[in-house]
Write a protein that holds these residues in place. Structure first.
Motif, PDB file in Angstrom:
ATOM      1  N   TYR A 210       0.939  -1.265   0.108  1.00 29.34           N
ATOM      2  CA  TYR A 210       0.014   0.033   0.009  1.00 29.34           C
ATOM      3  C   TYR A 210       0.759   1.218   0.087  1.00 29.34           C
ATOM      4  N   SER A 211       0.307   2.515  -0.556  1.00 29.50           N
ATOM      5  CA  SER A 211       1.082   3.487  -0.789  1.00 29.50           C
ATOM      6  C   SER A 211       1.462   4.241   0.673  1.00 29.50           C
ATOM      7  N   ASN A 212       0.805   4.218   1.755  1.00 26.42           N
ATOM      8  CA  ASN A 212       1.168   4.706   2.803  1.00 26.42           C
ATOM      9  C   ASN A 212       0.632   3.962   4.081  1.00 26.42           C
ATOM     10  N   ILE A 213       1.212   4.358   5.373  1.00 26.79           N
ATOM     11  CA  ILE A 213       1.065   3.584   6.532  1.00 26.79           C
ATOM     12  C   ILE A 213      -0.373   3.607   6.728  1.00 26.79           C
ATOM     13  N   GLY A 214      -1.007   4.656   6.844  1.00 26.65           N
ATOM     14  CA  GLY A 214      -2.781   4.850   7.117  1.00 26.65           C
ATOM     15  C   GLY A 214      -3.363   3.975   6.231  1.00 26.65           C
ATOM     16  N   GLN A 215      -3.067   3.705   5.050  1.00 27.99           N
ATOM     17  CA  GLN A 215      -3.781   2.826   4.023  1.00 27.99           C
ATOM     18  C   GLN A 215      -3.312   1.387   4.401  1.00 27.99           C
ATOM     19  N   THR A 216      -2.307   1.166   4.807  1.00 28.50           N
ATOM     20  CA  THR A 216      -1.974  -0.309   5.396  1.00 28.50           C
ATOM     21  C   THR A 216      -2.755  -0.681   6.510  1.00 28.50           C
ATOM     22  N   LEU A 217      -2.981   0.199   7.566  1.00 30.87           N
ATOM     23  CA  LEU A 217      -3.655  -0.205   8.837  1.00 30.87           C
ATOM     24  C   LEU A 217      -5.143  -0.317   8.244  1.00 30.87           C
ATOM     25  N   ARG A 218      -5.530   0.664   7.319  1.00 33.81           N
ATOM     26  CA  ARG A 218      -6.791   0.687   7.065  1.00 33.81           C
ATOM     27  C   ARG A 218      -7.491  -0.718   6.377  1.00 33.81           C
ATOM     28  N   ALA A 219      -6.386  -1.250   5.617  1.00 36.26           N
ATOM     29  CA  ALA A 219      -6.701  -2.552   4.817  1.00 36.26           C
ATOM     30  C   ALA A 219      -7.042  -3.647   5.748  1.00 36.26           C
ATOM     31  N   VAL A 220      -6.379  -3.566   6.935  1.00 36.17           N
ATOM     32  CA  VAL A 220      -6.880  -5.018   7.920  1.00 36.17           C
ATOM     33  C   VAL A 220      -7.838  -4.546   8.825  1.00 36.17           C
ATOM     34  N   ALA A 221      -8.101  -3.291   8.956  1.00 30.73           N
ATOM     35  CA  ALA A 221      -9.173  -2.741   9.814  1.00 30.73           C
ATOM     36  C   ALA A 221     -10.455  -3.084   9.265  1.00 30.73           C
ATOM     37  N   GLN A 222     -10.499  -2.739   7.628  1.00 28.47           N
ATOM     38  CA  GLN A 222     -11.784  -3.027   6.933  1.00 28.47           C
ATOM     39  C   GLN A 222     -11.760  -4.504   6.257  1.00 28.47           C
ATOM     40  N   GLY A 223     -11.110  -5.341   6.659  1.00 37.39           N
ATOM     41  CA  GLY A 223     -11.091  -6.775   6.112  1.00 37.39           C
ATOM     42  C   GLY A 223     -10.690  -6.919   4.800  1.00 37.39           C
ATOM     43  N   ASP A 224      -9.864  -5.956   4.114  1.00 40.19           N
ATOM     44  CA  ASP A 224      -9.120  -6.155   2.823  1.00 40.19           C
ATOM     45  C   ASP A 224      -8.095  -7.157   2.835  1.00 40.19           C
ATOM     46  N   THR A 225      -7.214  -7.202   3.924  1.00 42.46           N
ATOM     47  CA  THR A 225      -6.277  -8.084   4.175  1.00 42.46           C
ATOM     48  C   THR A 225      -6.405  -8.552   5.629  1.00 42.46           C
ATOM     49  N   GLN A 226      -5.904  -9.761   5.769  1.00 39.71           N
ATOM     50  CA  GLN A 226      -5.863 -10.409   7.072  1.00 39.71           C
ATOM     51  C   GLN A 226      -4.782  -9.842   8.310  1.00 39.71           C
ATOM     52  N   MET A 227      -3.893  -9.220   7.766  1.00 42.51           N
ATOM     53  CA  MET A 227      -2.659  -8.735   8.504  1.00 42.51           C
ATOM     54  C   MET A 227      -2.185  -7.497   7.890  1.00 42.51           C
ATOM     55  N   ALA A 228      -1.169  -6.871   8.794  1.00 39.96           N
ATOM     56  CA  ALA A 228      -0.603  -5.825   8.283  1.00 39.96           C
ATOM     57  C   ALA A 228       0.591  -5.681   9.000  1.00 39.96           C
ATOM     58  N   VAL A 229       1.824  -5.296   8.414  1.00 40.28           N
ATOM     59  CA  VAL A 229       3.042  -5.047   9.264  1.00 40.28           C
ATOM     60  C   VAL A 229       3.547  -3.469   8.906  1.00 40.28           C
ATOM     61  N   VAL A 230       3.584  -2.857  10.074  1.00 42.19           N
ATOM     62  CA  VAL A 230       3.664  -1.357  10.116  1.00 42.19           C
ATOM     63  C   VAL A 230       4.936  -1.224  11.059  1.00 42.19           C
ATOM     64  N   PRO A 231       5.719  -0.071  10.714  1.00 39.24           N
ATOM     65  CA  PRO A 231       6.785   0.266  11.730  1.00 39.24           C
ATOM     66  C   PRO A 231       6.055   1.331  12.752  1.00 39.24           C
ATOM     67  N   VAL A 232       6.792   0.880  13.741  1.00 37.77           N
ATOM     68  CA  VAL A 232       6.167   1.893  15.189  1.00 37.77           C
ATOM     69  C   VAL A 232       7.211   2.601  15.974  1.00 37.77           C
ATOM     70  N   GLU A 233       8.737   2.252  15.706  1.00 41.44           N
ATOM     71  CA  GLU A 233       9.652   3.002  16.569  1.00 41.44           C
ATOM     72  C   GLU A 233      10.845   2.416  15.881  1.00 41.44           C
ATOM     73  N   ASN A 234      11.807   3.760  15.636  1.00 44.97           N
ATOM     74  CA  ASN A 234      13.241   3.749  15.134  1.00 44.97           C
ATOM     75  C   ASN A 234      14.135   4.153  16.350  1.00 44.97           C
ATOM     76  N   SER A 235      15.162   3.223  16.432  1.00 47.03           N
ATOM     77  CA  SER A 235      16.153   3.433  17.403  1.00 47.03           C
ATOM     78  C   SER A 235      16.721   4.929  17.441  1.00 47.03           C
ATOM     79  N   ILE A 236      17.054   5.532  16.062  1.00 43.80           N
ATOM     80  CA  ILE A 236      17.184   7.083  16.120  1.00 43.80           C
ATOM     81  C   ILE A 236      16.337   7.900  16.220  1.00 43.80           C
ATOM     82  N   GLU A 237      15.287   7.977  15.257  1.00 45.87           N
ATOM     83  CA  GLU A 237      14.061   8.756  15.249  1.00 45.87           C
ATOM     84  C   GLU A 237      13.089   8.620  15.933  1.00 45.87           C
TER      85      GLU A 237
END
Length: 288
Positions: free
Chosen positions: A39-66
């Motif tokens: 998907y083209s952005n993180i918001g769409q990635t999470l929306r895909a699984v929330a709406q049932g378009d996919t069964q799972m999503a993998v998203v970044p949550v924290e970076n050790s530098i930023e």
């Protein structure tokens, strides 16, 4: 039927690498086949699984530098039915990709804002006059490199291989221990875990409003491993809080803590218990 897994694309992103690692783990442990869905952005990635378009999503949550990936937390608060299945810790290595003959001819550098920030010192030293342009992902601008010899992109060495692009410099991240934590999310809860994540809001401008929830955990010997604040977007100075602690949601002490937390929070959202897995890039590269 294959398990569909949403991730930030296009192909070659670090999110796809994390999704591939989880995909291999899932196939080895359960025998299930998987289908990666970019998907083209993180918001769409999470929306895909929330709406049932996919069964799972993998998203970044924290970076050790930023630090925290704010869009992930903000969107998760909106889609509070999502549950964390697993955390994945991925080493992050950045490279400068370009068809330019040398660094002196590069005028513009594209990448995801986190990648640009993770290479800030290197960019200031070697490309001090280059214009930095943020994209939705590290691979979004790679298709532009064939048409313009004055531009470059920061992406992974894996992306350089996938798109057959030369690496002018590698590695260019400012800190060698750079890594990002990803969450695997679905509509189902994991059966058990070593860590639990939750979010909550408290009454604004009340002395000690945040201290009380922290004391609830401390008094039960529950180790808090992370806490982040995010604006509620209702008014200045009004915040949501996200925390991780090292205990399983099903432990009696945690259950008792959650009951008491409800007395000190306006809204309490539980995002589940999960295990943490470290990804070895060397092992993964032999599987892809």
């Amino acid at each position: 039927m294959a398990v569909s897994i949403a991730h930030l694309g296009p192909s070659g992103t670090n999110a796809e690498t994390a999704a591939l690692a989880f995909s291999h783990h899932l196939t080895q442990s359960t025998g299930q086949s998987t289908l990666l869905c970019p998907y083209s952005n993180i918001g769409q990635t999470l929306r895909a699984v929330a709406q049932g378009d996919t069964q799972m999503a993998v998203v970044p949550v924290e970076n050790s530098i930023e630090g925290i990936v704010t869009i992930t937390l903000d969107t998760l608060w909106q889609f509070d039915q999502l549950q964390i299945q697993q955390a994945l810790v991925l080493p992050i290595v950045h490279a400068l990709l370009s068809r330019a003959k040398n660094l002196e001819t590069i005028k513009t550098v594209y990448s995801h804002p986190q990648a640009l920030a993770q290479c800030q010192e290197w960019l200031e030293k070697f490309l001090p006059n280059a214009q930095l342009i943020a994209n939705n992902s590290t691979t979004e601008a790679l298709q532009l490199l064939d048409d313009d010899l004055t531009i470059a992109a920061i992406a992974s060495p894996r992306a350089a291989q996938l798109y057959n692009l030369p690496m002018l410099a590698h590695p260019i991240n400012d800190y060698p221990g750079n890594c990002t934590r990803f969450w695997v999310l679905s509509l189902d809860s994991a059966p058990s875990g070593t860590h639990t994540s939750l979010g909550f809001s408290v009454a604004a401008n009340v002395p000690g409003a945040l201290v009380k929830p922290l004391q609830v955990l401390a008094e039960r010997g529950i180790n808090l491993s992370r806490i982040e604040s995010r604006p509620t977007k209702r008014s200045l100075g009004d915040y949501l809080f996200f925390m991780d602690f090292e205990a399983d949601l099903r432990e009696p002490s945690v259950q008792a803590a959650l009951v008491e937390l409800k007395n000190y929070t306006e809204t309490l959202k539980i995002f589940g218990s999960y295990s943490v897995k470290n990804i070895q890039l060397e092992t993964l590269s032999s599987q892809v």
